[in-house]
Design a protein around this motif. Structure first.
Motif, PDB file in Angstrom:
ATOM      1  N   PRO A 297       0.826  -1.212   0.000  1.00  0.00           N
ATOM      2  CA  PRO A 297       0.000   0.000   0.000  1.00  0.00           C
ATOM      3  C   PRO A 297       0.858   1.259   0.000  1.00  0.00           C
ATOM      4  O   PRO A 297       1.933   1.308   0.598  1.00  0.00           O
ATOM      5  CB  PRO A 297      -0.803  -0.116   1.300  1.00  0.00           C
ATOM      6  N   CYS A 298       0.362   2.275  -0.665  1.00  0.00           N
ATOM      7  CA  CYS A 298       1.042   3.565  -0.728  1.00  0.00           C
ATOM      8  C   CYS A 298       0.016   4.662  -0.482  1.00  0.00           C
ATOM      9  O   CYS A 298      -1.110   4.598  -1.005  1.00  0.00           O
ATOM     10  CB  CYS A 298       1.698   3.752  -2.092  1.00  0.00           C
ATOM     11  N   GLY A 299       0.394   5.653   0.323  1.00  0.00           N
ATOM     12  CA  GLY A 299      -0.534   6.719   0.659  1.00  0.00           C
ATOM     13  C   GLY A 299       0.083   8.096   0.509  1.00  0.00           C
ATOM     14  O   GLY A 299       1.264   8.236   0.180  1.00  0.00           O
ATOM     15  N   VAL A 300      -0.717   9.128   0.777  1.00  0.00           N
ATOM     16  CA  VAL A 300      -0.262  10.504   0.617  1.00  0.00           C
ATOM     17  C   VAL A 300      -0.906  11.399   1.670  1.00  0.00           C
ATOM     18  O   VAL A 300      -2.058  11.179   2.078  1.00  0.00           O
ATOM     19  CB  VAL A 300      -0.588  11.027  -0.806  1.00  0.00           C
ATOM     20  N   GLN A 301      -0.139  12.389   2.126  1.00  0.00           N
ATOM     21  CA  GLN A 301      -0.663  13.459   2.957  1.00  0.00           C
ATOM     22  C   GLN A 301      -0.231  14.784   2.366  1.00  0.00           C
ATOM     23  O   GLN A 301       0.917  14.933   1.945  1.00  0.00           O
ATOM     24  CB  GLN A 301      -0.169  13.362   4.405  1.00  0.00           C
ATOM     25  N   VAL A 302      -1.148  15.752   2.324  1.00  0.00           N
ATOM     26  CA  VAL A 302      -0.845  17.087   1.835  1.00  0.00           C
ATOM     27  C   VAL A 302      -1.035  18.071   2.981  1.00  0.00           C
ATOM     28  O   VAL A 302      -2.141  18.214   3.519  1.00  0.00           O
ATOM     29  CB  VAL A 302      -1.742  17.472   0.636  1.00  0.00           C
ATOM     30  N   LEU A 303       0.053  18.720   3.355  1.00  0.00           N
ATOM     31  CA  LEU A 303       0.026  19.717   4.422  1.00  0.00           C
ATOM     32  C   LEU A 303      -0.230  21.105   3.854  1.00  0.00           C
ATOM     33  O   LEU A 303       0.282  21.431   2.782  1.00  0.00           O
ATOM     34  CB  LEU A 303       1.369  19.707   5.172  1.00  0.00           C
ATOM     35  N   ALA A 304      -1.076  21.925   4.532  1.00  0.00           N
ATOM     36  CA  ALA A 304      -1.747  21.554   5.760  1.00  0.00           C
ATOM     37  C   ALA A 304      -3.235  21.343   5.473  1.00  0.00           C
ATOM     38  O   ALA A 304      -3.875  22.181   4.832  1.00  0.00           O
ATOM     39  CB  ALA A 304      -1.582  22.659   6.798  1.00  0.00           C
ATOM     40  N   CYS A 305      -3.728  20.211   5.944  1.00  0.00           N
ATOM     41  CA  CYS A 305      -5.152  19.876   5.826  1.00  0.00           C
ATOM     42  C   CYS A 305      -5.633  19.814   4.381  1.00  0.00           C
ATOM     43  O   CYS A 305      -6.814  20.070   4.106  1.00  0.00           O
ATOM     44  CB  CYS A 305      -6.007  20.854   6.614  1.00  0.00           C
ATOM     45  N   GLY A 306      -4.721  19.467   3.464  1.00  0.00           N
ATOM     46  CA  GLY A 306      -5.124  19.317   2.065  1.00  0.00           C
ATOM     47  C   GLY A 306      -5.732  17.944   1.837  1.00  0.00           C
ATOM     48  O   GLY A 306      -5.227  17.154   1.028  1.00  0.00           O
ATOM     49  N   ASN A 307      -6.823  17.682   2.521  1.00  0.00           N
ATOM     50  CA  ASN A 307      -7.405  16.342   2.516  1.00  0.00           C
ATOM     51  C   ASN A 307      -8.109  16.003   1.201  1.00  0.00           C
ATOM     52  O   ASN A 307      -7.970  14.898   0.675  1.00  0.00           O
ATOM     53  CB  ASN A 307      -8.361  16.191   3.691  1.00  0.00           C
ATOM     54  N   LYS A 308      -8.862  16.950   0.666  1.00  0.00           N
ATOM     55  CA  LYS A 308      -9.473  16.726  -0.649  1.00  0.00           C
ATOM     56  C   LYS A 308      -8.386  16.588  -1.716  1.00  0.00           C
ATOM     57  O   LYS A 308      -8.487  15.746  -2.625  1.00  0.00           O
ATOM     58  CB  LYS A 308     -10.415  17.883  -1.007  1.00  0.00           C
ATOM     59  N   GLN A 309      -7.379  17.434  -1.625  1.00  0.00           N
ATOM     60  CA  GLN A 309      -6.269  17.350  -2.574  1.00  0.00           C
ATOM     61  C   GLN A 309      -5.615  15.981  -2.509  1.00  0.00           C
ATOM     62  O   GLN A 309      -5.289  15.375  -3.547  1.00  0.00           O
ATOM     63  CB  GLN A 309      -5.238  18.444  -2.286  1.00  0.00           C
ATOM     64  N   ALA A 310      -5.419  15.471  -1.298  1.00  0.00           N
ATOM     65  CA  ALA A 310      -4.808  14.148  -1.134  1.00  0.00           C
ATOM     66  C   ALA A 310      -5.672  13.060  -1.757  1.00  0.00           C
ATOM     67  O   ALA A 310      -5.154  12.133  -2.395  1.00  0.00           O
ATOM     68  CB  ALA A 310      -4.569  13.865   0.345  1.00  0.00           C
ATOM     69  N   LEU A 311      -6.976  13.174  -1.589  1.00  0.00           N
ATOM     70  CA  LEU A 311      -7.870  12.186  -2.202  1.00  0.00           C
ATOM     71  C   LEU A 311      -7.772  12.220  -3.728  1.00  0.00           C
ATOM     72  O   LEU A 311      -7.740  11.173  -4.390  1.00  0.00           O
ATOM     73  CB  LEU A 311      -9.322  12.446  -1.787  1.00  0.00           C
TER      74      LEU A 311
END
Length: 275
Positions: A96-110
């Protein structure tokens, strides 16, 4: 839990290696080294592959100072998508591979996960508002899960921080960690992340114990895990995210250290053998 197990397979403490990509175009620390940024991410992904980590997480940690979600530019999404695809191509299909976008870029990460065929994101501010160093963070669960449905990304897991690090939680001081966890569970999180107060600071084993057996979703330790303290988390955590400990001198700003990765994974192998 079933969604987690479908992606991460058997229920044991998984090791998620963090790739802190170099500062991206448009951010204060960007140095014009875009090709090198891609090559470095690929190198670190190959290193994690060599040492058989269970999963990988990509994060734009060097984009300091962070801006609120509404100010994240299209260039960040475009660059993180390119990096996500490059790392995804390196790893075995079953990793599995995932992503986080700071700060709180949750829609962007999706959106990045959808385009790059990643399996999970790390989201901030899922339930309850709080004040972070980049400003006020509001709860986003309802909006985020509707967006996941909208873009047909329901196979992407959303792991959510509780009482996010680098933040003040005075306005929710009367809401316990367990109550916050129950709220995240009620709002359909795919996994709860417990952290210390800052990057590299160890999460409290007592916090993990407080939640263990009291929620039905996976529990993930999101900061401060080392070879010396993994014993405190291994039994009750479903996964640990390692970033700083894999760097030289345990400092997230430094380059990755292969001996540190190797030593940690050897310790994990010992714990798995004992179990």
């Amino acid at each position: 839990m079933q969604r987690f197990l479908k992606v991460f397979n058997q229920q044991t403490c998984k090791v998620i290696g963090m790739i802190h990509v170099d500062a991206l175009p448009g951010t204060p620390r960007y140095t014009g080294n875009w090709k090198q940024t891609i090559e470095k991410a690929i190198y670190e992904a190959n290193l994690y592959k060599k040492h058989q980590l269970d999963a990988v997480l990509i994060e734009n940690m060097h984009d300091i100072p962070y801006v609120p979600e509404r100010l994240l530019g299209a260039e960040i999404v475009a660059c993180m998508t390119r990096l996500g695809r490059a790392v995804r191509d390196v790893l075995p299909q079953e990793t599995p591979c995932g992503v986080q976008v700071l700060a709180c870029g949750n829609k962007q990460a999706l959106a990045i996960a959808k385009a790059s065929q990643l399996q999970f994101i790390r989201a901030e501010g899922f339930v309850f508002g709080h004040v972070a160093d980049e400003g006020f963070t509001d709860a986003c669960a309802g909006d985020l899960l509707r967006y996941r449905k909208l873009i047909d990304a329901e196979d992407v897991l959303i792991f959510t921080d509780l009482k996010k690090k680098h933040s003040s939680h005075a306005i929710t001081a009367d809401v316990s960690l367990l109550e916050t966890a129950h709220a995240a569970e009620f709002f359909l999180t795919d996994g709860i992340i417990i952290t210390g107060t800052a990057t590299g600071h160890a999460a409290s084993p007592e916090d993990l114990q407080q939640l263990s057996g009291r929620v039905k979703v996976p529990l993930i330790i999101g900061s401060g895990v080392t070879k010396d303290n993994i014993d405190s988390y291994y039994k009750d955590a479903h996964a640990v995210i390692i970033g700083s400990h894999f760097k030289r001198n345990g400092n997230w700003l430094e380059e990755i250290s292969e001996p540190a990765v190797d030593d940690f994974m050897q310790k994990i192998c010992q714990l798995r053998h004992l179990k």
